[in-house]
Design a protein around this motif. Sequence first.
Motif, short mmCIF file in Angstrom:
data_model
loop_
_atom_site.label_atom_id
_atom_site.label_comp_id
_atom_site.label_asym_id
_atom_site.label_seq_id
_atom_site.Cartn_x
_atom_site.Cartn_y
_atom_site.Cartn_z
N SER A 187 -19.13 -144.53 -29.77
CA SER A 187 -19.55 -143.18 -29.22
C SER A 187 -20.26 -142.53 -30.49
CB SER A 187 -18.57 -142.17 -28.89
OG SER A 187 -17.70 -141.78 -29.73
N GLU A 188 -21.17 -141.63 -30.32
CA GLU A 188 -21.78 -140.74 -31.39
C GLU A 188 -20.76 -140.01 -32.13
OE1 GLU A 188 -24.76 -137.07 -31.94
OE2 GLU A 188 -25.07 -138.23 -29.92
N ALA A 189 -19.73 -139.67 -31.51
CA ALA A 189 -18.71 -138.88 -32.10
C ALA A 189 -17.94 -139.99 -33.37
CB ALA A 189 -17.50 -138.56 -31.34
N GLU A 190 -17.82 -141.15 -33.07
CA GLU A 190 -17.14 -142.20 -33.92
C GLU A 190 -18.10 -142.22 -35.08
OE1 GLU A 190 -14.24 -145.05 -31.03
OE2 GLU A 190 -15.65 -145.67 -32.22
N MET A 191 -19.34 -142.47 -34.65
CA MET A 191 -20.32 -142.70 -35.74
C MET A 191 -20.38 -141.58 -36.64
SD MET A 191 -23.30 -144.37 -33.14
CE MET A 191 -24.56 -144.66 -34.34
N ARG A 192 -20.41 -140.27 -36.22
CA ARG A 192 -20.45 -139.04 -36.88
C ARG A 192 -19.25 -138.77 -38.06
NH1 ARG A 192 -23.60 -134.37 -36.73
NH2 ARG A 192 -24.12 -134.77 -34.47
N LYS A 193 -17.84 -139.46 -37.46
CA LYS A 193 -16.82 -139.62 -38.35
C LYS A 193 -17.07 -140.64 -39.24
CE LYS A 193 -11.63 -140.24 -38.09
NZ LYS A 193 -10.69 -140.43 -37.00
N GLY A 210 -25.33 -153.37 -26.45
CA GLY A 210 -23.99 -153.41 -27.11
C GLY A 210 -23.11 -152.34 -26.67
N ARG A 211 -21.96 -152.06 -27.60
CA ARG A 211 -21.01 -151.06 -27.37
C ARG A 211 -21.37 -149.50 -28.12
NH1 ARG A 211 -15.27 -152.73 -26.75
NH2 ARG A 211 -15.18 -155.09 -26.40
N THR A 212 -22.37 -149.63 -28.90
CA THR A 212 -22.89 -148.51 -29.81
C THR A 212 -23.92 -147.76 -29.27
OG1 THR A 212 -21.99 -149.77 -31.73
CG2 THR A 212 -23.44 -147.81 -32.14
N PRO A 213 -23.61 -146.43 -29.26
CA PRO A 213 -25.14 -145.61 -28.53
C PRO A 213 -26.35 -146.09 -29.40
CG PRO A 213 -23.13 -144.34 -28.81
CD PRO A 213 -22.87 -145.74 -29.51
N ILE A 214 -27.39 -146.09 -28.53
CA ILE A 214 -28.67 -146.10 -29.25
C ILE A 214 -29.21 -144.83 -29.58
CG2 ILE A 214 -31.10 -147.11 -29.17
CD1 ILE A 214 -29.04 -149.35 -29.31
N LEU A 215 -29.48 -144.30 -31.01
CA LEU A 215 -29.72 -142.90 -31.37
C LEU A 215 -31.17 -143.13 -32.04
CD1 LEU A 215 -26.39 -141.87 -32.69
CD2 LEU A 215 -27.15 -141.48 -30.17
N LYS A 219 -31.76 -138.73 -35.75
CA LYS A 219 -30.05 -138.44 -35.61
C LYS A 219 -29.32 -139.30 -36.37
CE LYS A 219 -28.33 -136.18 -32.98
NZ LYS A 219 -27.81 -134.95 -33.08
N LEU A 220 -29.70 -140.61 -36.69
CA LEU A 220 -28.70 -141.46 -37.41
C LEU A 220 -28.76 -140.95 -38.78
CD1 LEU A 220 -29.94 -145.02 -36.08
CD2 LEU A 220 -27.58 -144.04 -36.02
N ARG A 221 -29.89 -140.32 -39.22
CA ARG A 221 -29.82 -139.84 -40.60
C ARG A 221 -28.90 -138.66 -40.59
NH1 ARG A 221 -34.99 -139.82 -40.98
NH2 ARG A 221 -35.32 -137.60 -40.59
N GLU A 222 -29.18 -138.02 -39.66
CA GLU A 222 -28.62 -136.77 -39.51
C GLU A 222 -26.91 -136.80 -39.69
OE1 GLU A 222 -27.09 -133.41 -36.25
OE2 GLU A 222 -29.02 -134.28 -36.12
N ILE A 223 -26.35 -137.77 -39.13
CA ILE A 223 -24.87 -138.16 -38.87
C ILE A 223 -24.39 -139.06 -40.16
CG2 ILE A 223 -24.88 -137.89 -36.54
CD1 ILE A 223 -24.70 -140.63 -35.85
#
Length: 381
Positions: A187-193, A210-215, A219-223
Motif C-alpha cells: 500500500s502507499e501507507a507502507e511505502m510512506r512508512k 504486482g503487489r505494490t501500487p504504481i505511483l 509521489k514516490l519522491r515525496e514519500i
Amino acid sequence: MTSKTLRRLIEEKPFVTCPGVFDLVSAKFADRTTADALYMTGYGVVASYLGLPDAGLATYSQMLDRVQIIAQTVHKPLIADGDTGYGGLLNVHHTVRGYEKAGAAAIQLEDQQNPKKCGHTPNRHVISVKEMVNKLAVANDARSSKDFLIIARTDARTQLGLDEAIRRGEAYAKAGADIIFIESPESEAEMRKIGMALDVPLVSNQLHGGRTPILSQDKLREIGYRMAIYPTAGLLATAYVLNNIYSALAEDKPVQEPLYDFNEFSSLIGFSGGVGFREEVRLTGSGLSRDLADTSGSQPEVYDRTTITRGAKHHAVQMGASDRGALANDPDPIGTRLAFAEGKLSCNRLRSIRSAKSSCRASMISAFPNMSRLTVRPSGL
C-alpha cells in the motif's frame, strides 16, 4: 557509460527513473529515451532468454552473458539483477566481480533462500539477517570501485512483515549497501512508512501487475524514494501485442495493431537505408586481418571471434582447402573480397584468385582458424 555516472545521478538528481529491459531490442529502445538509467530485469531476461519463470533456473554464466551484451549495447548506466549472488559467499564474490567487469553500473542482490522466486509471487522465504549481511560484506569487498553500486533487496515483507523488512533494510545499509530495496510493500501507507524509517537512498519496484501500487514519480519522491525501476511494463506490453498479432496471422486476419516503421527499426539495429556490408579479407603472415566496412559511416570498433562466429554461423561462407591455400599465396590479398549483401554472403574474387567464387565447402570460421580480431571501419578507408 561508467558506473560513476549512476552514483552521480543518485547524489545529484531528485529522482532516477530506470525502465526495465530484457533483451537487446528493448535495451536499444529504452536507451533512446530520456530515462536516467536502465534496469536489466531478471524476470524478463529469464522469460525472454530461456522461456522459463524467474525461479532460480538461470545460471550465473547465462545472466552474465546478458549483462555484458546489454551493457556493451547501451549508453546509459545499467543496473543488473544478480538474484541471490548464485550461491554462497564465494559465489557472491565471483558474481560481483563478473558483473562489474561486464560493464554494469550496479548489481542488485537479494536475501531470498534458494531457489529464489519473483518478488511478487507467494511463498517466498528469506535467509537470516546475518547471512545476508555477510553476503553484502563480501560484495563490498569484491568490487574494485565504490562507484559500482550495490543494491540490497529484502523480500521479508511478505513472509515476516513490514517492520522486519525495515529492520533488514537498516542492517543492509550498515553492511555497505548503497541503495536499499524493500520488495513488494502492499500500500502507499507502507511505502510512506519505509520512506520515513530509512535515511538511505531507496528504490521502488514499480512492477505492473504486482503487489505494490504504481505511483507517479513526484509521489514516490515525496514519500522518500530516490529511484524507481519498471521491470515488467515493456515486457508485458510486448507480450500483449505479440499475442494479438500472432493470433491474427494464424486466423488469416489483417494485423490491426500499429507497427513500428521497418526502415526506422532497421536503422535502430544498425542498418543504414538498407545498405548491406562489404567485407575485405587480407592474410598477413599466419593470421588473418579482416576489414569490415559498414557503409553507414560508423566509428571504428573491434569485435572478438565470438561475435564473428555468431554472425557467420547462419550465413557461412564455404571455402575448400585448395582455395585456402590459394589465399595464402595470393600476391594481391587486398584484391580478395567477401561481399555481404542483404544477409547473404557470396565469394567475389577480384584478381588472380577466381576459383573460390564457386567453391564452397568449409565454414568461414573453419577456413580462417587464425582469425582473432575484426576491425570495423567506415566504407572507403
